[in-house]
Write an enzyme that holds these catalytic residues in place. Structure first.
Site, PDB file in Angstrom:
ATOM      1  N   HIS A  94      10.603  -0.208  -6.308  1.00 17.80           N
ATOM      2  CA  HIS A  94       9.242   0.314  -6.419  1.00 17.80           C
ATOM      3  C   HIS A  94       8.962   1.328  -5.312  1.00 17.80           C
ATOM      4  O   HIS A  94       9.638   1.359  -4.284  1.00 17.80           O
ATOM      5  CB  HIS A  94       8.213  -0.815  -6.360  1.00 17.80           C
ATOM      6  CG  HIS A  94       8.038  -1.421  -5.005  1.00 17.80           C
ATOM      7  ND1 HIS A  94       8.840  -2.415  -4.526  1.00 17.80           N
ATOM      8  CD2 HIS A  94       7.151  -1.162  -4.006  1.00 17.80           C
ATOM      9  CE1 HIS A  94       8.464  -2.767  -3.308  1.00 17.80           C
ATOM     10  NE2 HIS A  94       7.429  -2.015  -2.963  1.00 17.80           N
ATOM     11  N   CYS A  95       7.968   2.159  -5.557  1.00 14.29           N
ATOM     12  CA  CYS A  95       7.428   3.059  -4.532  1.00 14.29           C
ATOM     13  C   CYS A  95       5.949   2.713  -4.365  1.00 14.29           C
ATOM     14  O   CYS A  95       5.578   1.543  -4.414  1.00 14.29           O
ATOM     15  CB  CYS A  95       7.683   4.521  -4.878  1.00 14.29           C
ATOM     16  SG  CYS A  95       6.984   5.067  -6.460  1.00 14.29           S
TER      17      CYS A  95
END
Length: 354
Positions: A94-95
């Site tokens: 994820h970011c």
């Protein structure tokens, strides 16, 4: 095929081989899913550079330069931290919001053949999960507060209770602070508020809500960190187990626990200078004199008798909480703490059977 999920339960997280956060190191330091590893596709300087180009020059230029930097960083991760992962490697990536940065990483991972999953909504999905639990009006936890004057060994008792199978939460450990004017830990800064909350959420989600959890009685702030509303409300309605020990015994214990503070004369002097103004200059000067000659036991005894115990008596006088048990110690020693832990565990067990 790239999989997608919004499930961040403890069971779901445990199903992945790694939780990979591709945000910049500064973003990761502010908060992250506990246990995640940081493999940034843009470091702090690169992220700032690309953002400036995007705003001030050209969106196309920013994307081209950014893509080159992202590609080099992903390659470095593949040749470095991910080098020995085999084809069965199952990461969750994820970011910030599940956008371009995580998209770049998972595209490469998918092409390699790893069964990769992207977290929809990115870090913000995690943050909303934490907030929904900790910022509710109240929480489901059956809190029991371990209370007592300064130096009565509350944190040491939490460790002993946990070893006996009692559910505990060490707020001071999670906040990296011992909860007093002298509580800062040397060379260990406190986590950001959001990271403190993430650590606390993970500790709380591991609890059995049908059993009591013992927490040290604290103010709503531990150093610079604040206990979130849902847990603070549960602590506010909790019963207490009261500890007591003579001032001399608590002073001797405090001198041992705070030996690192005593070894830093400048830091100790600064802490004494931050004491409330209601103490006279003569009193504070006397305390500083004890610090200067290294008589930390006498200093601890004076602070307990004239600063901490009066404040503790004022606080307890305002509280209206059920007392579940009282534990008296003649000294705050290893043997007495072990005995006290057994007595507290028995009290909790009897309460569960009642």
């Amino acid at each position: 095929m790239i999989r997608r999920t919004t499930d961040l339960s403890a069971t779901a997280r445990a199903g992945f081989d790694a939780l990979i956060d591709v945000r910049s190191p500064a973003e990761f330091a502010q908060d992250h899913v506990p246990g995640a590893i940081n493999l940034p596709v843009l470091d702090d300087a690169e992220r700032a550079e690309v953002g400036t180009l995007y705003v001030q020059q050209s969106k196309f230029l920013a994307r081209r330069i950014g893509a080159a930097k992202v590609a080099r960083n992903i390659a470095a991760h593949l040749d470095g931290p991910l080098k020995h992962r085999d084809g069965s490697f199952r990461p969750l990536v994820h970011c910030w919001r599940g956008g371009q940065r995580s998209g770049a990483m998972v595209s490469v991972m998918d092409q390699i053949g790893w069964p990769v999953t992207v977290l929809e909504g990115g870090y913000m999905t995690w943050r909303r999960t934490v907030q929904s639990a900790l910022y509710a009006p109240d929480g489901p936890w059956q809190v029991v507060l371990l209370d007592g004057g300064t130096g009565s060994g509350k944190t040491a008792l939490l460790e002993r209770l946990a070893a006996r199978g009692v559910q505990t939460i060490d707020l001071e450990g999670l906040a990296a602070h011992r909860g007093s004017l002298f509580g800062a830990l040397k060379d260990q800064p406190q986590p950001a508020q959001k990271l403190f909350e993430s650590r606390l959420f993970v500790a709380l989600e591991a609890l059995d809500p049908t059993r009591p959890v013992v927490i040290e009685a604290e103010s709503s702030r531990i150093g610079a960190r604040t206990v979130p509303p849902a847990l603070w409300a549960a602590m506010g309605r909790a019963g207490v187990i009261e500890l007591s020990a003579p001032v001399a015994a608590r002073a001797a214990f405090s001198a041992r626990v705070y030996a690192d503070i005593a070894a830093d004369p400048a830091g100790l002097e600064a802490a004494l200078s931050r004491l409330p103004k209601h103490h006279s200059k003569e009193t504070i000067t006397g305390w500083k004199a004890l610090a200067q000659v290294g008589d930390t036991t006498a200093l601890a005894a004076a602070l307990i008798a004239d600063h901490y115990d009066p404040a503790y008596r004022r606080m307890t006088a305002r509280r209206d909480r059920p007392v579940l048990g009282r534990v008296e110690m003649v000294e705050v020693s290893e043997a007495e703490l072990d005995r006290a832990a057994g007595e507290i565990a028995d009290t909790l067990s009897q309460g569960a059977r009642a």
